[in-house]
Design a protein around this motif. Structure first.
Motif, PDB file in Angstrom:
ATOM      1  N   ASN A   1       0.870  -1.246  -0.031  1.00 26.05           N
ATOM      2  CA  ASN A   1      -0.041   0.108   0.068  1.00 26.05           C
ATOM      3  C   ASN A   1       0.696   0.986  -0.120  1.00 26.05           C
ATOM      4  O   ASN A   1       0.554   2.202  -0.982  1.00 26.05           O
ATOM      5  N   ILE A   2       1.825   1.117   0.766  1.00 30.78           N
ATOM      6  CA  ILE A   2       2.691   2.511   0.846  1.00 30.78           C
ATOM      7  C   ILE A   2       3.543   2.733  -0.307  1.00 30.78           C
ATOM      8  O   ILE A   2       3.890   3.652  -0.920  1.00 30.78           O
ATOM      9  N   ARG A   3       4.015   1.347  -0.940  1.00 29.22           N
ATOM     10  CA  ARG A   3       4.902   1.589  -2.224  1.00 29.22           C
ATOM     11  C   ARG A   3       3.694   1.865  -3.463  1.00 29.22           C
ATOM     12  O   ARG A   3       4.329   2.968  -4.091  1.00 29.22           O
ATOM     13  N   ASN A   4       2.558   1.635  -3.418  1.00 31.91           N
ATOM     14  CA  ASN A   4       1.543   2.450  -4.264  1.00 31.91           C
ATOM     15  C   ASN A   4       1.321   3.983  -3.998  1.00 31.91           C
ATOM     16  O   ASN A   4       1.398   4.459  -5.215  1.00 31.91           O
ATOM     17  N   PHE A   5       1.490   4.376  -2.880  1.00 34.15           N
ATOM     18  CA  PHE A   5       1.121   5.716  -2.421  1.00 34.15           C
ATOM     19  C   PHE A   5       2.461   6.274  -3.173  1.00 34.15           C
ATOM     20  O   PHE A   5       2.464   7.442  -3.625  1.00 34.15           O
ATOM     21  N   ILE A   6       3.605   5.834  -2.804  1.00 32.80           N
ATOM     22  CA  ILE A   6       4.989   6.592  -3.109  1.00 32.80           C
ATOM     23  C   ILE A   6       4.981   6.322  -4.746  1.00 32.80           C
ATOM     24  O   ILE A   6       5.180   7.476  -5.139  1.00 32.80           O
ATOM     25  N   MET A   7       4.589   5.501  -5.361  1.00 31.90           N
ATOM     26  CA  MET A   7       4.751   5.396  -6.679  1.00 31.90           C
ATOM     27  C   MET A   7       3.673   6.516  -7.310  1.00 31.90           C
ATOM     28  O   MET A   7       3.962   7.196  -8.445  1.00 31.90           O
ATOM     29  N   GLN A   8       2.413   6.420  -6.719  1.00 35.26           N
ATOM     30  CA  GLN A   8       1.456   7.474  -7.339  1.00 35.26           C
ATOM     31  C   GLN A   8       1.856   8.787  -7.208  1.00 35.26           C
ATOM     32  O   GLN A   8       1.642   9.832  -8.174  1.00 35.26           O
ATOM     33  N   ARG A   9       2.226   9.265  -6.017  1.00 31.26           N
ATOM     34  CA  ARG A   9       2.869  10.653  -5.815  1.00 31.26           C
ATOM     35  C   ARG A   9       4.012  10.801  -6.678  1.00 31.26           C
ATOM     36  O   ARG A   9       4.232  11.963  -7.286  1.00 31.26           O
ATOM     37  N   LYS A  10       4.864  10.112  -6.892  1.00 29.43           N
ATOM     38  CA  LYS A  10       6.219  10.241  -7.602  1.00 29.43           C
ATOM     39  C   LYS A  10       5.594  10.474  -9.258  1.00 29.43           C
ATOM     40  O   LYS A  10       6.048  11.362  -9.732  1.00 29.43           O
ATOM     41  N   ASP A  11       4.497   9.674  -9.813  1.00 35.92           N
ATOM     42  CA  ASP A  11       4.003   9.835 -11.027  1.00 35.92           C
ATOM     43  C   ASP A  11       3.512  11.248 -10.941  1.00 35.92           C
ATOM     44  O   ASP A  11       3.619  11.932 -12.124  1.00 35.92           O
ATOM     45  N   TRP A  12       2.716  11.522 -10.037  1.00 33.65           N
ATOM     46  CA  TRP A  12       2.124  13.231 -10.094  1.00 33.65           C
ATOM     47  C   TRP A  12       3.397  14.135 -10.091  1.00 33.65           C
ATOM     48  O   TRP A  12       3.219  15.122 -10.954  1.00 33.65           O
ATOM     49  N   LEU A  13       4.306  14.109  -9.395  1.00 35.26           N
ATOM     50  CA  LEU A  13       5.304  14.918  -9.241  1.00 35.26           C
ATOM     51  C   LEU A  13       6.218  14.882 -10.720  1.00 35.26           C
ATOM     52  O   LEU A  13       6.611  16.139 -11.176  1.00 35.26           O
ATOM     53  N   GLN A  14       6.333  13.719 -11.282  1.00 36.51           N
ATOM     54  CA  GLN A  14       7.109  13.846 -12.570  1.00 36.51           C
ATOM     55  C   GLN A  14       6.296  14.311 -13.741  1.00 36.51           C
ATOM     56  O   GLN A  14       6.969  15.070 -14.518  1.00 36.51           O
ATOM     57  N   GLU A  15       5.140  14.099 -13.514  1.00 37.24           N
ATOM     58  CA  GLU A  15       4.063  14.826 -14.652  1.00 37.24           C
ATOM     59  C   GLU A  15       4.211  16.254 -14.620  1.00 37.24           C
ATOM     60  O   GLU A  15       4.293  17.123 -15.346  1.00 37.24           O
ATOM     61  N   CYS A  16       4.316  16.830 -13.166  1.00 33.38           N
ATOM     62  CA  CYS A  16       4.478  18.111 -13.084  1.00 33.38           C
ATOM     63  C   CYS A  16       5.714  18.790 -13.388  1.00 33.38           C
ATOM     64  O   CYS A  16       5.822  19.733 -14.094  1.00 33.38           O
ATOM     65  N   ASP A  17       6.702  17.921 -13.063  1.00 32.67           N
ATOM     66  CA  ASP A  17       8.057  18.162 -13.411  1.00 32.67           C
ATOM     67  C   ASP A  17       8.389  18.403 -14.903  1.00 32.67           C
ATOM     68  O   ASP A  17       8.938  19.587 -15.259  1.00 32.67           O
ATOM     69  N   ASN A  18       7.720  17.606 -15.721  1.00 30.90           N
ATOM     70  CA  ASN A  18       7.938  17.732 -16.950  1.00 30.90           C
ATOM     71  C   ASN A  18       7.306  19.025 -17.612  1.00 30.90           C
ATOM     72  O   ASN A  18       7.698  19.360 -18.633  1.00 30.90           O
ATOM     73  N   TYR A  19       6.018  18.865 -17.183  1.00 29.49           N
ATOM     74  CA  TYR A  19       4.879  20.088 -17.454  1.00 29.49           C
ATOM     75  C   TYR A  19       5.771  21.338 -17.444  1.00 29.49           C
ATOM     76  O   TYR A  19       5.870  22.349 -18.117  1.00 29.49           O
ATOM     77  N   MET A  20       6.295  21.620 -16.328  1.00 21.80           N
ATOM     78  CA  MET A  20       6.977  22.772 -15.674  1.00 21.80           C
ATOM     79  C   MET A  20       8.333  23.027 -16.454  1.00 21.80           C
ATOM     80  O   MET A  20       8.648  24.307 -16.919  1.00 21.80           O
ATOM     81  N   GLN A  21       9.045  22.014 -16.903  1.00 21.65           N
ATOM     82  CA  GLN A  21      10.219  21.917 -17.671  1.00 21.65           C
ATOM     83  C   GLN A  21       9.973  22.420 -19.180  1.00 21.65           C
ATOM     84  O   GLN A  21      10.488  23.408 -19.626  1.00 21.65           O
ATOM     85  N   LEU A  22       9.003  21.885 -19.732  1.00 21.28           N
ATOM     86  CA  LEU A  22       8.786  21.884 -20.983  1.00 21.28           C
ATOM     87  C   LEU A  22       8.006  23.479 -21.273  1.00 21.28           C
ATOM     88  O   LEU A  22       8.044  24.019 -22.325  1.00 21.28           O
ATOM     89  N   THR A  23       7.476  24.129 -20.123  1.00 19.18           N
ATOM     90  CA  THR A  23       6.905  25.436 -20.120  1.00 19.18           C
ATOM     91  C   THR A  23       7.641  26.370 -19.661  1.00 19.18           C
ATOM     92  O   THR A  23       7.243  27.439 -19.430  1.00 19.18           O
ATOM     93  N   GLU A  24       9.122  25.902 -19.564  1.00 19.34           N
ATOM     94  CA  GLU A  24      10.141  26.881 -18.899  1.00 19.34           C
ATOM     95  C   GLU A  24       9.453  27.717 -17.717  1.00 19.34           C
ATOM     96  O   GLU A  24       9.616  28.881 -17.489  1.00 19.34           O
ATOM     97  N   GLN A  25       8.945  26.932 -16.724  1.00 18.43           N
ATOM     98  CA  GLN A  25       8.625  27.551 -15.310  1.00 18.43           C
ATOM     99  C   GLN A  25       9.278  26.959 -14.247  1.00 18.43           C
ATOM    100  O   GLN A  25       8.691  26.918 -12.973  1.00 18.43           O
ATOM    101  N   GLY A  26      10.332  26.310 -14.299  1.00 18.25           N
ATOM    102  CA  GLY A  26      11.237  25.776 -13.336  1.00 18.25           C
ATOM    103  C   GLY A  26      11.007  24.297 -13.317  1.00 18.25           C
ATOM    104  O   GLY A  26      10.790  23.615 -14.331  1.00 18.25           O
ATOM    105  N   ARG A  27      11.290  23.803 -12.045  1.00 14.14           N
ATOM    106  CA  ARG A  27      11.338  22.323 -11.771  1.00 14.14           C
ATOM    107  C   ARG A  27      10.360  22.078 -10.626  1.00 14.14           C
ATOM    108  O   ARG A  27      10.128  23.314  -9.741  1.00 14.14           O
ATOM    109  N   ILE A  28       9.878  21.064 -10.299  1.00 13.52           N
ATOM    110  CA  ILE A  28       8.695  20.860  -9.169  1.00 13.52           C
ATOM    111  C   ILE A  28       9.461  21.161  -7.820  1.00 13.52           C
ATOM    112  O   ILE A  28       8.597  21.438  -6.983  1.00 13.52           O
ATOM    113  N   PHE A  29      10.498  20.658  -7.694  1.00  9.58           N
ATOM    114  CA  PHE A  29      11.383  21.006  -6.260  1.00  9.58           C
ATOM    115  C   PHE A  29      12.635  22.113  -6.594  1.00  9.58           C
ATOM    116  O   PHE A  29      13.545  21.885  -6.279  1.00  9.58           O
ATOM    117  N   ARG A  30      12.190  23.066  -7.443  1.00 10.28           N
ATOM    118  CA  ARG A  30      12.862  24.469  -7.300  1.00 10.28           C
ATOM    119  C   ARG A  30      14.251  24.306  -8.418  1.00 10.28           C
ATOM    120  O   ARG A  30      14.184  25.133  -9.208  1.00 10.28           O
TER     121      ARG A  30
END
Length: 172
Positions: free
Chosen positions: A79-108
């Motif tokens: 369960n906690i592994r699934n929780f971690i992987m889900q959060r990682k997927d969300w964070l990676q999706e945002c990081d990709n979006y932020m990089q491609l739109t030239e708005q930085g990185r998810i963790f600065r």
């Protein structure tokens, strides 16, 4: 007179063409990278996702680390592994979006983002090992969970370091 008017027109055009809001950045990134971002993706959503992970996600992981990890229960690890992987997927999706739109990185910055993402992966891998270990009549649960505990501690250190950096810069 025409040269002056042309120069003023070109200056004004160049000023307006540099001003690109988020919708403009999104459209440019989609075209340039041949991608279509999910409709919910925007800078506000990504910042909220990041902050939620830093505050609430970390609390949930800490509670698991303290209360459930020592039991080495396979279901809890899954369960906690699934929780971690889900959060990682969300964070990676945002990081990709932020990089491609030239708005930085998810963790600065790149370094913080890579450290936290790597820690998430390493922690999930150790939980996978707990889930997949062979059943034994007698086993030392401390030995079974030691590596995962270290990975959780590494993750917490990386998250806490980033959190403190944000506080020092007045961003939190």
């Amino acid at each position: 007179m025409k040269k002056i008017l042309l120069c003023i027109t070109l200056f004004c055009f160049s000023q307006f063409s540099l001003a690109c809001d988020e919708a403009c950045k999104r459209a440019k990134a989609e075209t340039a990278n041949n991608v279509k971002f999910a409709s919910y993706l925007n800078l506000r959503y990504c910042k909220t996702t990041s902050l939620d992970f830093l505050l609430q996600g970390r609390k949930s992981l800490q509670a698991y680390r303290e209360k459930q990890l020592p039991t080495a229960h396979r279901g809890g690890a899954k369960n906690i592994r699934n929780f971690i992987m889900q959060r990682k997927d969300w964070l990676q999706e945002c990081d990709n979006y932020m990089q491609l739109t030239e708005q930085g990185r998810i963790f600065r910055d790149k370094e913080s983002t890579e450290k936290i993402m790597s820690s998430l992966t390493n922690t999930a891998d150790e939980l996978q090992k707990i889930m997949m270990r062979p059943r034994a009549e007698v086993e030392s649960l401390e030995l079974v969970t030691a590596a995962a505990g270290q990975k959780f501690d590494e993750l917490f250190k990386n998250v806490d370091d980033h959190y403190l950096e944000l506080q020092r810069r007045g961003l939190l």
